[in-house]
Design a protein around this motif. Structure first.
Motif, PDB file in Angstrom:
ATOM      1  N   ASN A  80       1.812   0.324  -9.961  1.00  0.00           N
ATOM      2  CA  ASN A  80       1.110  -0.099  -8.745  1.00  0.00           C
ATOM      3  C   ASN A  80       1.347   0.947  -7.646  1.00  0.00           C
ATOM      4  O   ASN A  80       2.120   1.892  -7.839  1.00  0.00           O
ATOM      5  CB  ASN A  80       1.575  -1.503  -8.288  1.00  0.00           C
ATOM      6  CG  ASN A  80       3.063  -1.570  -8.030  1.00  0.00           C
ATOM      7  OD1 ASN A  80       3.578  -0.880  -7.158  1.00  0.00           O
ATOM      8  ND2 ASN A  80       3.767  -2.375  -8.807  1.00  0.00           N
ATOM      9  N   GLY A  81       0.714   0.741  -6.499  1.00  0.00           N
ATOM     10  CA  GLY A  81       0.816   1.724  -5.420  1.00  0.00           C
ATOM     11  C   GLY A  81       2.190   1.762  -4.782  1.00  0.00           C
ATOM     12  O   GLY A  81       2.688   2.837  -4.431  1.00  0.00           O
ATOM     13  N   LEU A  82       2.800   0.599  -4.618  1.00  0.00           N
ATOM     14  CA  LEU A  82       4.152   0.589  -4.048  1.00  0.00           C
ATOM     15  C   LEU A  82       5.113   1.354  -4.956  1.00  0.00           C
ATOM     16  O   LEU A  82       5.898   2.182  -4.484  1.00  0.00           O
ATOM     17  CB  LEU A  82       4.633  -0.862  -3.857  1.00  0.00           C
ATOM     18  CG  LEU A  82       6.102  -1.019  -3.448  1.00  0.00           C
ATOM     19  CD1 LEU A  82       6.389  -0.330  -2.121  1.00  0.00           C
ATOM     20  CD2 LEU A  82       6.482  -2.500  -3.359  1.00  0.00           C
ATOM     21  N   THR A 110       0.344   0.745   9.465  1.00  0.00           N
ATOM     22  CA  THR A 110       0.032   0.769   8.032  1.00  0.00           C
ATOM     23  C   THR A 110       0.395  -0.559   7.380  1.00  0.00           C
ATOM     24  O   THR A 110       0.982  -1.440   7.996  1.00  0.00           O
ATOM     25  CB  THR A 110       0.801   1.917   7.351  1.00  0.00           C
ATOM     26  OG1 THR A 110       0.394   2.009   5.977  1.00  0.00           O
ATOM     27  CG2 THR A 110       2.303   1.680   7.393  1.00  0.00           C
ATOM     28  N   ALA A 113       3.811  -1.675   2.588  1.00  0.00           N
ATOM     29  CA  ALA A 113       4.197  -0.929   1.379  1.00  0.00           C
ATOM     30  C   ALA A 113       4.472   0.546   1.656  1.00  0.00           C
ATOM     31  O   ALA A 113       5.175   1.197   0.889  1.00  0.00           O
ATOM     32  CB  ALA A 113       3.115  -1.049   0.310  1.00  0.00           C
ATOM     33  N   SER A 114       3.933   1.092   2.760  1.00  0.00           N
ATOM     34  CA  SER A 114       4.245   2.492   3.092  1.00  0.00           C
ATOM     35  C   SER A 114       5.681   2.628   3.591  1.00  0.00           C
ATOM     36  O   SER A 114       6.245   3.719   3.568  1.00  0.00           O
ATOM     37  CB  SER A 114       3.322   3.039   4.194  1.00  0.00           C
ATOM     38  OG  SER A 114       1.997   2.640   4.032  1.00  0.00           O
ATOM     39  N   VAL A 156      -1.099   8.208   6.122  1.00  0.00           N
ATOM     40  CA  VAL A 156      -1.757   7.100   5.422  1.00  0.00           C
ATOM     41  C   VAL A 156      -3.244   7.225   5.750  1.00  0.00           C
ATOM     42  O   VAL A 156      -3.624   7.164   6.917  1.00  0.00           O
ATOM     43  CB  VAL A 156      -1.222   5.732   5.900  1.00  0.00           C
ATOM     44  CG1 VAL A 156      -1.924   4.595   5.151  1.00  0.00           C
ATOM     45  CG2 VAL A 156       0.287   5.643   5.718  1.00  0.00           C
ATOM     46  N   ASP A 182      -0.117   8.632   1.554  1.00  0.00           N
ATOM     47  CA  ASP A 182      -0.389   7.293   1.047  1.00  0.00           C
ATOM     48  C   ASP A 182      -1.910   7.204   0.929  1.00  0.00           C
ATOM     49  O   ASP A 182      -2.623   6.982   1.902  1.00  0.00           O
ATOM     50  CB  ASP A 182       0.162   6.224   1.996  1.00  0.00           C
ATOM     51  CG  ASP A 182      -0.075   4.812   1.469  1.00  0.00           C
ATOM     52  OD1 ASP A 182      -1.007   4.636   0.657  1.00  0.00           O
ATOM     53  OD2 ASP A 182       0.649   3.893   1.892  1.00  0.00           O
ATOM     54  N   ALA A 184      -3.625   5.102  -0.887  1.00  0.00           N
ATOM     55  CA  ALA A 184      -3.982   3.815  -1.491  1.00  0.00           C
ATOM     56  C   ALA A 184      -5.411   3.412  -1.156  1.00  0.00           C
ATOM     57  O   ALA A 184      -6.084   2.757  -1.941  1.00  0.00           O
ATOM     58  CB  ALA A 184      -3.010   2.733  -1.024  1.00  0.00           C
ATOM     59  N   GLN A 185      -5.881   3.807   0.029  1.00  0.00           N
ATOM     60  CA  GLN A 185      -7.160   3.291   0.519  1.00  0.00           C
ATOM     61  C   GLN A 185      -8.273   4.338   0.511  1.00  0.00           C
ATOM     62  O   GLN A 185      -9.368   4.047   0.978  1.00  0.00           O
ATOM     63  CB  GLN A 185      -6.984   2.752   1.951  1.00  0.00           C
ATOM     64  CG  GLN A 185      -5.942   1.643   2.030  1.00  0.00           C
ATOM     65  CD  GLN A 185      -5.909   0.942   3.369  1.00  0.00           C
ATOM     66  OE1 GLN A 185      -6.672   1.267   4.268  1.00  0.00           O
ATOM     67  NE2 GLN A 185      -5.005  -0.021   3.506  1.00  0.00           N
ATOM     68  N   SER A 212      -3.195   3.495  -5.049  1.00  0.00           N
ATOM     69  CA  SER A 212      -3.116   2.108  -5.521  1.00  0.00           C
ATOM     70  C   SER A 212      -4.452   1.719  -6.135  1.00  0.00           C
ATOM     71  O   SER A 212      -5.507   2.076  -5.610  1.00  0.00           O
ATOM     72  CB  SER A 212      -2.817   1.175  -4.351  1.00  0.00           C
ATOM     73  OG  SER A 212      -3.103  -0.168  -4.720  1.00  0.00           O
ATOM     74  N   TYR A 214      -4.882  -1.639  -6.750  1.00  0.00           N
ATOM     75  CA  TYR A 214      -4.905  -3.080  -6.476  1.00  0.00           C
ATOM     76  C   TYR A 214      -6.376  -3.532  -6.527  1.00  0.00           C
ATOM     77  O   TYR A 214      -7.270  -2.781  -6.114  1.00  0.00           O
ATOM     78  CB  TYR A 214      -4.286  -3.293  -5.094  1.00  0.00           C
ATOM     79  CG  TYR A 214      -4.133  -4.727  -4.670  1.00  0.00           C
ATOM     80  CD1 TYR A 214      -3.143  -5.535  -5.227  1.00  0.00           C
ATOM     81  CD2 TYR A 214      -4.969  -5.276  -3.696  1.00  0.00           C
ATOM     82  CE1 TYR A 214      -3.008  -6.852  -4.822  1.00  0.00           C
ATOM     83  CE2 TYR A 214      -4.832  -6.594  -3.293  1.00  0.00           C
ATOM     84  CZ  TYR A 214      -3.847  -7.380  -3.870  1.00  0.00           C
ATOM     85  OH  TYR A 214      -3.715  -8.683  -3.474  1.00  0.00           O
ATOM     86  N   LYS A 217      -8.946  -2.586  -3.832  1.00  0.00           N
ATOM     87  CA  LYS A 217      -9.131  -1.194  -3.410  1.00  0.00           C
ATOM     88  C   LYS A 217     -10.489  -0.676  -3.908  1.00  0.00           C
ATOM     89  O   LYS A 217     -11.118  -1.293  -4.760  1.00  0.00           O
ATOM     90  CB  LYS A 217      -7.972  -0.333  -3.933  1.00  0.00           C
ATOM     91  CG  LYS A 217      -6.604  -0.802  -3.421  1.00  0.00           C
ATOM     92  CD  LYS A 217      -6.373  -0.487  -1.948  1.00  0.00           C
ATOM     93  CE  LYS A 217      -5.353  -1.372  -1.283  1.00  0.00           C
ATOM     94  NZ  LYS A 217      -3.957  -1.112  -1.548  1.00  0.00           N
ATOM     95  N   TYR A 341      -4.035  -4.769   9.796  1.00  0.00           N
ATOM     96  CA  TYR A 341      -3.151  -5.862   9.397  1.00  0.00           C
ATOM     97  C   TYR A 341      -2.740  -6.574  10.672  1.00  0.00           C
ATOM     98  O   TYR A 341      -2.558  -5.915  11.694  1.00  0.00           O
ATOM     99  CB  TYR A 341      -1.944  -5.301   8.647  1.00  0.00           C
ATOM    100  CG  TYR A 341      -2.436  -4.584   7.378  1.00  0.00           C
ATOM    101  CD1 TYR A 341      -2.737  -5.303   6.217  1.00  0.00           C
ATOM    102  CD2 TYR A 341      -2.660  -3.215   7.392  1.00  0.00           C
ATOM    103  CE1 TYR A 341      -3.228  -4.657   5.087  1.00  0.00           C
ATOM    104  CE2 TYR A 341      -3.159  -2.573   6.265  1.00  0.00           C
ATOM    105  CZ  TYR A 341      -3.430  -3.302   5.124  1.00  0.00           C
ATOM    106  OH  TYR A 341      -3.933  -2.676   4.035  1.00  0.00           O
TER     107      TYR A 341
END
Ligand SMILES: *Cc1c(COP(=O)(O)O)cnc(C)c1O
Length: 394
Positions: A80-82, A110, A113-114, A156, A182, A184-185, A212, A214, A217, A341
């Motif tokens: 996973n991304g984490l 962020t 997880a970052s 990120v 990062d 992930a996105q 990531s 997930y 995503k 978030y």
């Protein structure tokens, strides 16, 4: 028929229990019209029949495709991304390039997880304020955060926009500061990199990157998955070892590692999805541009479209006055929203005692941002939603 859509976030009072028939759900991952559905079924059959469920040809194929996309020498598919971020930071510690007590700059707005891998390994997160217009790390303020203990920075690429400033990155590299993206996105995004040679694609810009997969995503697995990208073979080897119990060969453990493998079936699913990356990016850009053309409401600040960069619009995030009212206004009209978030990491219960910092820009943004639908949204949908947004009065 779409299923009744339930807004899941319990924190938001009257949204909590409401089950609404959303015409535009914020995100719907299981649509019969998705072009990849049949290929996913064939991919599952292929893996089921192969008898190889880990470390097989699909995982290897995916690694090759991802390193080709990001222009890196190496890719390690992981759980996973984490875990991808954890393996990078633990890897740097194993290699002696970071040590507990070193400071790492990370944006304050962020996903948590970052930050988690930093505190896990005794690294000190130094939270950086975002730029209120790009939502990415405000590079003009990074200088004020640098100390002799600064050893790494985590750009990120939030919401799918590259967090990059070539001049700043050059000066950080000269100071020996590691750049861990990062990503992930932002798979497939491209940064403006004047004067920089090599890759413009996020994931290949820094010393190492985490992706990531997930399910929500832009390229989502049907479960958890992630990847580490780097052109540093020492780091890639160490990440491979750490992800495999610390073993460099069978039953020979040179360090205490983890089990962070990617499932072969997820790799097979991801290769199918990855073949649609350009279509996904194009569709999201068309939807974002349609929003940008239509939304014209002084109470709603739109995200920036950056002409020199390729954005991939993981989220389309507007900043509004009176957010709860905005969300319920849209919910009443069948439009789902979300927040990415609502509580920044430094204000989370697990960190607020230890990370006592005041970050007014990040905190103000956290109270005003709203993500509106962007995944699976056609330009016509965008125009309809945009016109409704224009009717909002705070
Ligand atoms: C999703 C995400 C992660 C974590 O990835 P997982 O695969 O869910 O572990 C890390 N950082 C950011 C910015 C993310 O959006």
């Amino acid at each position: 028929m779409r299923q009744p859509y339930r807004l899941k976030n319990k924190r938001y009072g009257r949204f909590a229990e409401s089950t609404l028939q959303m015409q535009y759900p914020f995100l719907d991952l299981s649509r019969p019209e998705f072009p990849w559905n049949q290929q996913l079924r064939s991919a599952a059959d292929r893996v089921i029949e192969s008898g190889r469920y880990l470390h097989g040809p699909e995982t290897e194929g995916l690694e090759n495709e991802l390193s080709a996309l990001c222009n890196t020498e190496r890719c390690v598919a992981v759980s996973n991304g984490l875990d991808a971020l954890r393996l990078i930071f633990r890897g740097y510690i194993e290699l002696g390039r970071l040590k507990p007590g070193d400071e790492v700059i990370v944006p304050a707005n962020t996903y948590i997880a970052s930050v988690l891998p930093l505190t896990e390994f005794g690294l000190i997160p130094i939270m950086a304020e975002p730029d209120p217009y790009t939502h990415n790390i405000d590079f003009d303020k990074v200088d004020t955060l640098l100390t002799e203990r600064t050893k790494a920075i985590i750009p990120v690429h939030l919401y799918g926009s590259p967090a990059w400033d070539s001049e700043m990155m050059r000066s950080l590299k000269e100071k020996g500061i590691l750049v861990v993206e990062d990503n992930a996105q932002a798979i497939g995004a491209e940064a403006a990199t004047p004067g920089f040679r090599g890759s413009r694609t996020t994931g290949g810009l820094g010393d190492a990157a985490a992706i990531s997969f997930y399910p929500t995503k832009n390229i989502g697995a049907l479960g958890d998955a992630g990847a580490v990208l780097t052109s540093d073979s020492e780091l890639a080897d160490m990440v491979t070892v750490l992800a495999n119990y610390g073993a460099d060969r069978r039953y020979h453990n040179i360090t205490t590692g983890y089990n962070c493998r990617m499932d072969e079936i997820q790799a097979a699913f991801l290769r199918v999805k990855l073949s649609y990356l350009d279509d996904i990016i194009t569709a999201r850009n068309l939807a974002a541009r349609a929003y940008d053309a239509v939304i014209d409401n002084p109470a709603v600040l739109k995200p920036l479209i950056l002409p020199d960069e390729k954005q991939v619009w993981h989220q389309y995030v507007v900043t509004v006055e009176n957010r709860d009212k905005f969300r319920s206004f849209l919910a009443d009209k069948g439009i789902g929203t979300d927040i990415h978030y609502a509580v920044p990491p430094h204000l989370q219960p697990c960190y607020k005692e230890n990370l006592k910092v005041s970050l007014p820009v990040a905190e103000k943004l956290a109270d005003r941002i709203v993500s509106i639908p962007i995944a699976g949204i056609s330009p016509e949908d965008s125009r309809i939603i945009g016109r409704i947004i224009n009717d909002y009065r705070p």
